[in-house]
Write an enzyme that holds these catalytic residues in place. Structure first.
Site, PDB file in Angstrom:
ATOM      1  N   CYS A 120     -10.311  17.137  -0.856  1.00  0.00           N
ATOM      2  CA  CYS A 120     -10.560  16.577  -2.193  1.00  0.00           C
ATOM      3  C   CYS A 120     -12.020  16.733  -2.643  1.00  0.00           C
ATOM      4  CB  CYS A 120     -10.161  15.109  -2.232  1.00  0.00           C
ATOM      5  SG  CYS A 120      -8.439  14.868  -1.769  1.00  0.00           S
ATOM      6  N   HIS A 253     -13.652  11.947  -8.222  1.00  0.00           N
ATOM      7  CA  HIS A 253     -12.358  12.398  -7.721  1.00  0.00           C
ATOM      8  C   HIS A 253     -11.321  11.354  -8.107  1.00  0.00           C
ATOM      9  CE1 HIS A 253      -9.103  13.691  -5.322  1.00  0.00           C
ATOM     10  NE2 HIS A 253      -9.256  12.801  -4.361  1.00  0.00           N
ATOM     11  N   ASN A 283      -3.303  12.014  -7.701  1.00  0.00           N
ATOM     12  CA  ASN A 283      -4.383  12.652  -6.940  1.00  0.00           C
ATOM     13  C   ASN A 283      -4.038  14.131  -6.763  1.00  0.00           C
ATOM     14  OD1 ASN A 283      -6.157  13.585  -4.998  1.00  0.00           O
ATOM     15  ND2 ASN A 283      -5.959  11.789  -3.662  1.00  0.00           N
TER      16      ASN A 283
HETATM   17  O1  UT7 Z   1      -7.848  12.080  -1.948  1.00  0.00           O
HETATM   18  C1  UT7 Z   1      -8.366  11.648  -0.749  1.00  0.00           C
HETATM   19  C2  UT7 Z   1      -8.786  10.289  -0.843  1.00  0.00           C
HETATM   20  N1  UT7 Z   1      -7.673   9.391  -0.658  1.00  0.00           N
HETATM   21  C3  UT7 Z   1      -7.800   8.172  -1.075  1.00  0.00           C
HETATM   22  O2  UT7 Z   1      -8.786   7.862  -1.692  1.00  0.00           O
HETATM   23  C4  UT7 Z   1      -6.754   7.142  -0.728  1.00  0.00           C
HETATM   24  C5  UT7 Z   1      -7.450   5.884  -0.320  1.00  0.00           C
HETATM   25  N2  UT7 Z   1      -6.548   4.792  -0.035  1.00  0.00           N
HETATM   26  C6  UT7 Z   1      -5.867   4.149  -1.022  1.00  0.00           C
HETATM   27  O3  UT7 Z   1      -5.933   4.523  -2.177  1.00  0.00           O
HETATM   28  C7  UT7 Z   1      -5.064   2.928  -0.631  1.00  0.00           C
HETATM   29  O4  UT7 Z   1      -5.377   2.562   0.676  1.00  0.00           O
HETATM   30  C8  UT7 Z   1      -3.530   3.127  -0.772  1.00  0.00           C
HETATM   31  C9  UT7 Z   1      -3.175   3.250  -2.244  1.00  0.00           C
HETATM   32  C10 UT7 Z   1      -3.100   4.386  -0.027  1.00  0.00           C
HETATM   33  C11 UT7 Z   1      -2.788   1.922  -0.208  1.00  0.00           C
HETATM   34  O5  UT7 Z   1      -3.203   0.735  -0.860  1.00  0.00           O
HETATM   35  P1  UT7 Z   1      -3.526  -0.578  -0.024  1.00  0.00           P
HETATM   36  O6  UT7 Z   1      -3.888  -1.609  -0.993  1.00  0.00           O
HETATM   37  O7  UT7 Z   1      -4.529  -0.188   1.038  1.00  0.00           O
HETATM   38  O8  UT7 Z   1      -2.117  -0.932   0.579  1.00  0.00           O
HETATM   39  P2  UT7 Z   1      -1.718  -1.109   2.121  1.00  0.00           P
HETATM   40  O9  UT7 Z   1      -1.713   0.205   2.807  1.00  0.00           O
HETATM   41  O10 UT7 Z   1      -2.525  -2.226   2.689  1.00  0.00           O
HETATM   42  O11 UT7 Z   1      -0.218  -1.607   1.991  1.00  0.00           O
HETATM   43  C12 UT7 Z   1       0.095  -2.889   1.446  1.00  0.00           C
HETATM   44  C13 UT7 Z   1       1.580  -3.098   1.486  1.00  0.00           C
HETATM   45  C14 UT7 Z   1       2.215  -2.817   2.837  1.00  0.00           C
HETATM   46  O12 UT7 Z   1       3.225  -3.767   3.040  1.00  0.00           O
HETATM   47  P3  UT7 Z   1       2.964  -5.029   4.010  1.00  0.00           P
HETATM   48  O13 UT7 Z   1       2.630  -4.438   5.347  1.00  0.00           O
HETATM   49  O14 UT7 Z   1       1.841  -5.775   3.404  1.00  0.00           O
HETATM   50  O15 UT7 Z   1       4.282  -5.735   3.980  1.00  0.00           O
HETATM   51  C15 UT7 Z   1       2.835  -1.462   2.649  1.00  0.00           C
HETATM   52  O16 UT7 Z   1       3.958  -1.270   3.486  1.00  0.00           O
HETATM   53  O17 UT7 Z   1       2.206  -2.210   0.544  1.00  0.00           O
HETATM   54  C16 UT7 Z   1       3.277  -1.514   1.216  1.00  0.00           C
HETATM   55  N3  UT7 Z   1       3.396  -0.199   0.591  1.00  0.00           N
HETATM   56  C17 UT7 Z   1       4.195   0.048  -0.469  1.00  0.00           C
HETATM   57  N4  UT7 Z   1       5.017  -0.727  -1.171  1.00  0.00           N
HETATM   58  C18 UT7 Z   1       5.666  -0.171  -2.210  1.00  0.00           C
HETATM   59  C19 UT7 Z   1       2.759   0.946   0.930  1.00  0.00           C
HETATM   60  N5  UT7 Z   1       3.120   1.932   0.095  1.00  0.00           N
HETATM   61  C20 UT7 Z   1       4.002   1.402  -0.769  1.00  0.00           C
HETATM   62  C21 UT7 Z   1       4.726   1.929  -1.856  1.00  0.00           C
HETATM   63  N6  UT7 Z   1       5.531   1.118  -2.557  1.00  0.00           N
HETATM   64  N7  UT7 Z   1       4.612   3.220  -2.260  1.00  0.00           N
END
Ligand code: UT7
Length: 326
Positions: A120, A253, A283
């Site tokens: 990225c 980005h 993204n």
């Molecule tokens: O391009 C390269 C750079 N990449 C990035 O910048 C990505 C950086 N990371 C992020 O943008 C975020 O970490 C994410 C968007 C990927 C995830 O967001 P988060 O706020 O860190 O969520 P999380 O991983 O802590 O997940 C929270 C909850 C989990 O459930 P529990 O364990 O709390 O019950 C996940 O299982 O959200 C759940 N979850 C979803 N629920 C519905 C994860 N993905 C999904 C989904 N739909 N698609």
């Protein structure tokens, strides 16, 4: 030798198939994967993304974006004397997507072409290399492209990643100039974090060894990203002898609106000065910055003479910034 390299034309292209979060959620539901528009919007700011048709490669998207950039620069394809394509989803293992693009553009002048692989951060890396080559006198009119078909490497059984990415391409023509253009850049990498965002598979002995699908520790990437982006911005401004107050537009980005808001806050920039396209594109990795730049140029946000700060961050772990005067 020349004083500067300046962007003289921009272009972009999105494949026609657009999926809203609801469209994608309905497709994933058929696989037993649960997600929702509400979750995706709240955690990422993404509302829609575009996916390329199966027979469309990064070079096809790059071609459309490049044609626009070349037209906007008021030159012809034959005037290009360097092509750099930033991509992590090349058409082939080799040759480069840049070589394929050169042929599709009908460029027969023998100009050098190569791909840059910095995920990225690829576009800020590619722009920095092209700037250095132009200022060294190695090239006068470079075509610098970010093009991706991330839909090909998504695991549609993994809701934590497959809702985040989209396909697209953005391009700029960068020309030798006595007028200020690129003012400074600041690139970094930390290879100790290879495993937090990768496609580990590789071709060996006629087979793919390891998974050919994207895997990401989202929280680890998020934490690293918010920790480095404002520092890269300040380092770039310092090199150019400017401050945050001189930034007319920040084009980060486009991965997650929360990362952009955090960077803007740390740089004391209002979100009115941040170009946001993640809501409509998702993204698109190396394509996201030139796509956002082209949209901002064409809708009249970014104007000639303004200071624009581009910021990339992603797999590697890589990050960096480029400050330029349009
Ligand atoms: O391009 C390269 C750079 N990449 C990035 O910048 C990505 C950086 N990371 C992020 O943008 C975020 O970490 C994410 C968007 C990927 C995830 O967001 P988060 O706020 O860190 O969520 P999380 O991983 O802590 O997940 C929270 C909850 C989990 O459930 P529990 O364990 O709390 O019950 C996940 O299982 O959200 C759940 N979850 C979803 N629920 C519905 C994860 N993905 C999904 C989904 N739909 N698609």
């Amino acid at each position: 030798m020349t004083s500067y390299a300046r962007i003289t034309g921009t272009g972009s292209y999105l494949p026609p198939r657009r999926l809203t979060n609801n469209d994608l959620a309905a497709e994933l539901a058929q696989r037993g994967i649960e997600t929702s528009d509400e979750w995706i919007v709240e955690r990422t700011g993404i509302r829609a993304r575009h996916f390329a048709a199966p027979d469309v490669g990064s070079s096809d998207l790059a071609l459309e974006a490049s044609r626009q950039a070349i037209e906007a620069a008021g030159i012809t394809a034959q005037d290009i004397d360097l092509i750099i394509v930033a991509t992590s989803t090349p058409d082939m293992v080799f040759p480069s997507t840049a070589a394929i693009l050169q042929n599709k553009l009908g460029i027969t002048n023998g100009c050098p072409v190569f791909d840059v692989q910095a995920v990225c951060s690829g576009f800020v890396y590619a722009l920095t290399v092209a700037d250095a080559m132009i200022r060294a006198g190695t090239a006068r009119r470079a075509l610098v492209v970010g093009a991706e078909v991330f839909s090909r490497i998504l695991n549609f059984n993994d809701r934590t990643t497959c809702v985040l990415f989209g396909d697209g391409a953005g391009a700029v023509v960068l020309e030798a100039s006595e007028e200020p253009g690129i003012l400074a850049s600041d690139l970094h990498a930390d290879g100790s974090h290879v495993g937090i965002l990768c496609v580990p598979g590789h071709v060996s002995g006629g087979e793919i060894l390891g998974s050919p699908l994207l895997t990401m520790d989202g929280q680890a990437v998020f934490k690293l990203a918010v920790g480095v982006l404002d520092k890269a911005a300040r380092a770039t401004l310092d090199k150019a002898g400017l401050t945050e107050a001189d930034i007319d537009w920040l084009i980060p980005h486009q991965a997650n609106i929360r990362i952009m808001q955090s960077t803007a806050r740390k740089l004391k920039l209002s979100m009115d000065k941040v170009v946001v396209t993640v809501d409509q594109h998702g993204n698109t990795s190396a394509a996201s910055i030139p796509l956002a730049l082209d949209h901002a140029v064409r809708n009249g946000q970014v104007k000639k003479g303004q200071h624009v700060l581009l910021e990339g961050v992603g797999g590697g772990f890589t990050w960096g910034a480029v400050l330029l005067k349009m």
